[in-house]
Design an enzyme around this catalytic site. Structure first.
Site, PDB file in Angstrom:
ATOM      1  N   ASN A 265       7.418   7.853  -3.413  1.00  0.00           N
ATOM      2  CA  ASN A 265       6.059   8.230  -3.797  1.00  0.00           C
ATOM      3  C   ASN A 265       5.439   9.042  -2.665  1.00  0.00           C
ATOM      4  OD1 ASN A 265       3.582   8.310  -5.157  1.00  0.00           O
ATOM      5  ND2 ASN A 265       2.883   6.412  -4.196  1.00  0.00           N
ATOM      6  N   ASP A 266       5.296  10.339  -2.886  1.00  0.00           N
ATOM      7  CA  ASP A 266       4.798  11.237  -1.851  1.00  0.00           C
ATOM      8  C   ASP A 266       3.304  11.053  -1.647  1.00  0.00           C
ATOM      9  OD1 ASP A 266       4.922  13.143   0.095  1.00  0.00           O
ATOM     10  OD2 ASP A 266       5.090  14.857  -1.257  1.00  0.00           O
TER      11      ASP A 266
ATOM     12  N   ASP B 240       0.808  -1.228   0.000  1.00  0.00           N
ATOM     13  CA  ASP B 240       0.000   0.000   0.000  1.00  0.00           C
ATOM     14  C   ASP B 240       0.842   1.279   0.000  1.00  0.00           C
ATOM     15  OD1 ASP B 240      -2.377  -1.483   0.041  1.00  0.00           O
ATOM     16  OD2 ASP B 240      -2.322  -1.641   2.232  1.00  0.00           O
TER      17      ASP B 240
ATOM     18  N   GLY C 145       1.755   2.476  -3.166  1.00  0.00           N
ATOM     19  CA  GLY C 145       1.545   3.011  -4.511  1.00  0.00           C
ATOM     20  C   GLY C 145       2.467   2.445  -5.566  1.00  0.00           C
ATOM     21  N   LYS C 146       3.017   1.256  -5.309  1.00  0.00           N
ATOM     22  CA  LYS C 146       3.959   0.649  -6.263  1.00  0.00           C
ATOM     23  C   LYS C 146       3.320   0.457  -7.634  1.00  0.00           C
ATOM     24  CE  LYS C 146       5.183  -3.783  -5.369  1.00  0.00           C
ATOM     25  NZ  LYS C 146       3.849  -4.091  -5.452  1.00  0.00           N
TER      26      LYS C 146
ATOM     27  N   GLU D 144       6.604  -7.052 -11.788  1.00  0.00           N
ATOM     28  CA  GLU D 144       6.182  -6.487 -10.505  1.00  0.00           C
ATOM     29  C   GLU D 144       6.062  -7.611  -9.490  1.00  0.00           C
ATOM     30  OE1 GLU D 144       3.076  -3.168  -9.191  1.00  0.00           O
ATOM     31  OE2 GLU D 144       2.159  -5.140  -9.329  1.00  0.00           O
TER      32      GLU D 144
ATOM     33  N   HIS E 282       0.617   1.904  -8.854  1.00  0.00           N
ATOM     34  CA  HIS E 282       0.240   3.198  -9.436  1.00  0.00           C
ATOM     35  C   HIS E 282       1.437   3.857 -10.103  1.00  0.00           C
ATOM     36  CE1 HIS E 282      -1.482   7.168  -9.960  1.00  0.00           C
ATOM     37  NE2 HIS E 282      -0.488   7.674  -9.257  1.00  0.00           N
TER      38      HIS E 282
ATOM     39  N   LYS F 161       3.357  -9.787 -13.887  1.00  0.00           N
ATOM     40  CA  LYS F 161       3.140  -9.846 -12.438  1.00  0.00           C
ATOM     41  C   LYS F 161       2.805 -11.304 -12.128  1.00  0.00           C
ATOM     42  CE  LYS F 161       0.656  -7.884  -8.513  1.00  0.00           C
ATOM     43  NZ  LYS F 161       1.831  -7.362  -7.790  1.00  0.00           N
TER      44      LYS F 161
END
Length: 221
Positions: A172-173, A12, A14-15, A116, A17, A37
């Site tokens: 990822n901010d 969770d 954001g990988k 992934e 995204h 994946k």
């Protein structure tokens, strides 16, 4: 051709995204790639559009067919657990050597291949192996996605230590984070000088393509 392996410091963050946005930018530049994946848990066939597999396929403009899904994610499990636990819940076998063999058979010789992982770099991806083990078995170039929450410096440096420090890192901010992302990046760089630290800008994912291009060029050498 050596693949890229997208993993994370945890779940969770954001990988998927971040990866989808980079894939779209790569495709928009007129280039192709193969996206895999191999293992996914929390896969609900009744909510396909919400699954990471379909999100990745849409970003890469892959055919959204049953055969297409199988070609991207052959090991799919319903339970939203680590893959080893999800497989055990369904009384299915999930061995690292099978995943390695499948990935090697599907890595493209003609274009970059992005794989992934499932969960964080130290999460089990098989009954007898971690994402880290899969990265090493495939001799893949790791791309580590990290968050901007309090504690991400420790999590990122820990992940970089097990990856021997030679890794691309994408921070990822999160809009609700109180931790300045630029300061986080500088601190990680200070303690992990061999890692290439980047900050993901959702308004300009193409800014990360030079990182991706350098990795792809390394694969072609």
């Amino acid at each position: 051709m050596r693949p890229l392996f997208f993993t994370g410091t945890g779940t969770d963050i954001g990988k998927t995204h971040v990866l989808c946005e980079i894939i779209r930018a790569w495709r928009a530049s007129g280039r192709s790639m193969r996206v895999l994946k191999p293992v996914i848990s929390g896969f609900d066939p009744s909510a396909l559009n919400e699954t990471d597999t379909i999100r990745l396929m849409r970003a890469n403009e892959d055919a959204l067919t049953g055969e297409g899904v199988q070609a991207v994610s052959p090991w799919r499990f319903r339970a939203p657990l680590s893959p080893d636990l999800a497989a055990r819940k369904e009384r299915r076998e999930l061995a690292l050597d099978k995943i390695v063999s499948w990935c090697l058979d599907h890595i493209s010789r003609d274009m970059p291949t992005v794989i992934e992982g499932a969960g964080g770099v130290m999460s089990p991806i098989a009954s007898d192996g971690l994402n880290l083990d899969l990265i090493r078995e495939l001799d893949a170039h790791p791309v580590l996605v990290a968050g901007s929450y309090l504690g991400t410096i420790s999590h990122t440096l820990t992940a970089l230590r097990v990856l021997d420090g030679r890794c691309s890192v994408i921070l990822n901010d999160h809009p609700e984070s109180d931790t300045p992302i630029a300061e986080t990046a500088r601190t990680i760089s200070r303690f992990a000088p061999r890692a290439d630290i980047r900050v993901f800008d959702p308004a300009a994912p193409e800014a990360l393509l030079d990182l991706f291009e350098r990795a792809a060029e390394t694969l072609l050498d």
